[in-house]
Scaffold this motif. Structure first.
Motif, mmCIF file in Angstrom:
data_model
loop_
_atom_site.group_PDB
_atom_site.id
_atom_site.type_symbol
_atom_site.label_atom_id
_atom_site.label_comp_id
_atom_site.label_asym_id
_atom_site.label_seq_id
_atom_site.Cartn_x
_atom_site.Cartn_y
_atom_site.Cartn_z
ATOM 1 N N ARG A 174 -10.935 11.700 10.673
ATOM 2 C CA ARG A 174 -11.248 11.424 11.988
ATOM 3 C C ARG A 174 -11.946 10.452 12.643
ATOM 4 N NH1 ARG A 174 -12.860 16.742 14.096
ATOM 5 N NH2 ARG A 174 -14.839 16.254 13.166
ATOM 6 N N ARG A 209 -12.971 7.805 16.021
ATOM 7 C CA ARG A 209 -13.097 7.757 17.495
ATOM 8 C C ARG A 209 -12.600 6.394 17.917
ATOM 9 N NH1 ARG A 209 -14.083 12.847 19.252
ATOM 10 N NH2 ARG A 209 -15.675 13.911 17.952
ATOM 11 N N ARG A 210 -11.826 6.688 19.199
ATOM 12 C CA ARG A 210 -11.406 5.501 19.866
ATOM 13 C C ARG A 210 -12.629 4.690 20.464
ATOM 14 N NH1 ARG A 210 -6.335 6.936 23.634
ATOM 15 N NH2 ARG A 210 -7.033 5.072 24.589
ATOM 16 N N THR A 249 -12.428 5.366 24.718
ATOM 17 C CA THR A 249 -12.774 6.540 25.377
ATOM 18 C C THR A 249 -13.607 7.522 24.321
ATOM 19 O OG1 THR A 249 -10.825 7.575 24.371
ATOM 20 C CG2 THR A 249 -10.584 6.426 26.507
ATOM 21 N N GLU A 267 -12.387 9.630 22.281
ATOM 22 C CA GLU A 267 -11.626 10.705 21.720
ATOM 23 C C GLU A 267 -11.231 10.368 20.426
ATOM 24 O OE1 GLU A 267 -11.177 13.377 23.249
ATOM 25 O OE2 GLU A 267 -11.708 12.856 25.539
ATOM 26 N N PRO A 268 -10.811 11.465 19.642
ATOM 27 C CA PRO A 268 -10.391 11.452 18.294
ATOM 28 C C PRO A 268 -8.858 10.922 18.082
ATOM 29 C CG PRO A 268 -10.383 13.677 19.125
ATOM 30 C CD PRO A 268 -10.773 12.729 20.180
ATOM 31 N N LEU A 322 -8.929 20.248 21.022
ATOM 32 C CA LEU A 322 -7.914 19.069 21.615
ATOM 33 C C LEU A 322 -8.798 18.182 22.359
ATOM 34 C CD1 LEU A 322 -4.923 21.358 22.683
ATOM 35 C CD2 LEU A 322 -5.316 19.985 20.591
ATOM 36 N N PRO A 323 -8.325 17.004 22.637
ATOM 37 C CA PRO A 323 -9.028 15.920 23.607
ATOM 38 C C PRO A 323 -9.174 16.599 24.977
ATOM 39 C CG PRO A 323 -7.302 14.876 22.450
ATOM 40 C CD PRO A 323 -6.978 16.318 21.896
ATOM 41 N N LYS A 324 -10.090 15.898 25.847
ATOM 42 C CA LYS A 324 -10.068 16.565 27.079
ATOM 43 C C LYS A 324 -9.122 16.493 27.898
ATOM 44 C CE LYS A 324 -14.781 14.532 27.383
ATOM 45 N NZ LYS A 324 -15.497 13.514 28.033
ATOM 46 N N SER A 325 -7.945 15.829 27.721
ATOM 47 C CA SER A 325 -6.769 15.661 28.292
ATOM 48 C C SER A 325 -5.960 16.956 27.952
ATOM 49 C CB SER A 325 -5.914 14.533 27.865
ATOM 50 O OG SER A 325 -5.469 14.745 26.777
ATOM 51 N N PRO A 341 -3.773 15.200 19.931
ATOM 52 C CA PRO A 341 -4.304 13.655 19.441
ATOM 53 C C PRO A 341 -3.331 13.349 18.709
ATOM 54 C CG PRO A 341 -5.320 15.530 18.052
ATOM 55 C CD PRO A 341 -4.595 16.406 19.066
#
Length: 353
Positions: free
Chosen positions: A61, A63-64, A67, A69-70, A108-111, A115
Motif C-alpha cells: 500500500r 499513499r497518493r 490526497t 488516499e491509498p 475503502l477510501p473516503k469516496s 481503490p
C-alpha cells in the motif's frame, strides 16, 4: 518453495526493493504520483480457503501525494519455466478477493469507491513470456455490440531477462544489482557485482542478510560448490573471496589440462614427423642399416620438435643459440632436457643443470 523462490520472497518483503522496482525498473509516470516512503505491506489474510494465496504474492500500500488516499500494488513473482497461460484470470481472482476484504473491513477510501490496485508480475524465467497481458484477450467474442461487457484487467510484466542492460548499469539500486547478477553470463561479472551491491544495500542489515542467503543458497551452488563447502554463515565479502578462489582454481586446472594436451600432441606429432623423415633418409643409405639409423634419427627429430614446442610455449621465441644446441644434441640429451623443461622456471635451467 525452492531456494531460489524463497530468496526472492525475502527480497520483495523489503520496502526498499519494492520502491526501487517501481522507480528504477518500471519507471512509469504513475509511480511519480505515489509517496514511495509510505510503503506498507498488507497482510495476506484476505484470501479464502478455496483460493490460497501463494508465498510469492505481495500487496503493498502506498499513499497518493495529492490526497493521501491509498493505492495498492499487487506483486506476483513467477518462477515457472512455463508461465500460467491464465495469469490474468488468477490476478483478477486475487484482486476480487482483496476488494471483498477491504469492503468487509471498512478500509475503502473516503469516496466509498474501490481503490486502484495495479498488478505487477515479476518473471524470473529465461524463456519468453507467452500469456496475454490483458484479460480481455483470453475471452471469446460474440459480437461488437457485446464488446462493452468483456471484462478487462491489464497487468504490468517485468521480465528480468528482457530488462535492458544499460538500464541496470545506470541504476544504483539493489534490485538492479539482483537482476544484473542473475543475468550474468560470466562469473567475473558476478564477482564484479559484489562491490556495487554492498554499496547500494548500505546499512540495511535485514536486506543484507537476504542477499547473503541468496548468494549462499543459489549463486554458490551454481558455481559447483557443494553444501559441505559453503559456510552456514557467509558474508558478501566472504562469498566474493570464495568465488574468486574457485575461479582461480578452475583457471589453473584448465591451463594445466591445455598444457598437458599441447605437450602430448606436440610430442606425438614430432615423433611421427621425425620418424617419417628419418625412415626416408635411412632407406637411401641401405635397407637394413638405413632403417635402424632412420628410426634413431626419427626419434631424435621428434624429441627435438617436441622440446622446441614446449620451450616456446613457456618462454616464447627461442634464441638461435638454443635452437642450434637442440638441433645438434643426441637423443638421450634431448630427453633429459625435455624432462627439465616441464618444471624449469628459466630457459637457462633447461640446458645448465
Amino acid at each position: 518453495m525452492g531456494q531460489h523462490d524463497s530468496s526472492y520472497h525475502l527480497f520483495f518483503s523489503h520496502a526498499r526493493m519494492i520502491r526501487d522496482l517501481l522507480q528504477d525498473i518500471l519507471g512509469d509516470a504513475w509511480v511519480k504520483l505515489l509517496d514511495l516512503s509510505s510503503a506498507e505491506r498488507v497482510p495476506s489474510t484476505f484470501t479464502s480457503r478455496r483460493h490460497q494465496k501463494r508465498e510469492s504474492d505481495f500487496i503493498w500500500r502506498f499513499r497518493r501525494k495529492d490526497t493521501g488516499e491509498p493505492v495498492y500494488v499487487y506483486i506476483l513473482l513467477e518462477f515457472q519455466s512455463r508461465p500460467d497461460p491464465y495469469m490474468a484470470v488468477r490476478l483478477m481472482t486475487y484482486i476480487g478477493l482483496f476488494f471483498e476484504y477491504l469492503i468487509a473491513q471498512g478500509l475503502l477510501p473516503k469516496s466509498g469507491k474501490l481503490p486502484l490496485v495495479i498488478p505487477v508480475v515479476v518473471y524470473n524465467g529465461i524463456g519468453p513470456w507467452g500469456p496475454p497481458l490483458e484479460l480481455a484477450d483470453l475471452i471469446e467474442r460474440l459480437d461488437p455490440s457485446a464488446e462493452d461487457y468483456v471484462p478487462r484487467l491489464l497487468y504490468r510484466l517485468v521480465h528480468e531477462a528482457k530488462v535492458p542492460r544499460e538500464l541496470l548499469a545506470a541504476s544504483e539500486s539493489p534490485v538492479a544489482d539482483l537482476f544484473r547478477m542473475e543475468g550474468s553470463t560470466a562469473w567475473d561479472e558476478v564477482i564484479g557485482g559484489f562491490g556495487p551491491l554492498l554499496e547500494h544495500v548500505g546499512d540495511d542489515e535485514s536486506l543484507l542478510r537476504a542477499f547473503e542467503a541468496w548468494i549462499r543458497n543459489v549463486i554458490l551452488p551454481r558455481l559447483g560448490l557443494s553444501a559441505d563447502e559453503i559456510p552456514g554463515r557467509l558474508s558478501l565479502k566472504g562469498a566474493k573471496t570464495m568465488l574468486a578462489e574457485r575461479i582461480d582454481e578452475w583457471n589453473r586446472k584448465l591451463a594445466e589440462e591445455n598444457l598437458l594436451e599441447g605437450l602430448q600432441k606436440g610430442r606425438q606429432e614430432g615423433l611421427q614427423k621425425g620418424l617419417q623423415k628419418g625412415l626416408q633418409k635411412g632407406l637411401q643409405k641401405g635397407l637394413l642399416k638405413g632403417r635402424q639409423e632412420g628410426r634413431q634419427e626419427g626419434r631424435k627429430e621428434g624429441e627435438a620438435h617436441a622440446l622446441l614446442r614446449l620451450l616456446e610455449k613457456k618462454f616464447g621465441a627461442l634464441p638461435r643459440v638454443a635452437q642450434r644446441r637442440i638441433a645438434g644434441a643426441e637423443l638421450e640429451v634431448l630427453s633429459e632436457w625435455f624432462d627439465r623443461a616441464v618444471t624449469a622456471e628459466r630457459l637457462e635451467d633447461v640446458f645448465d643443470a
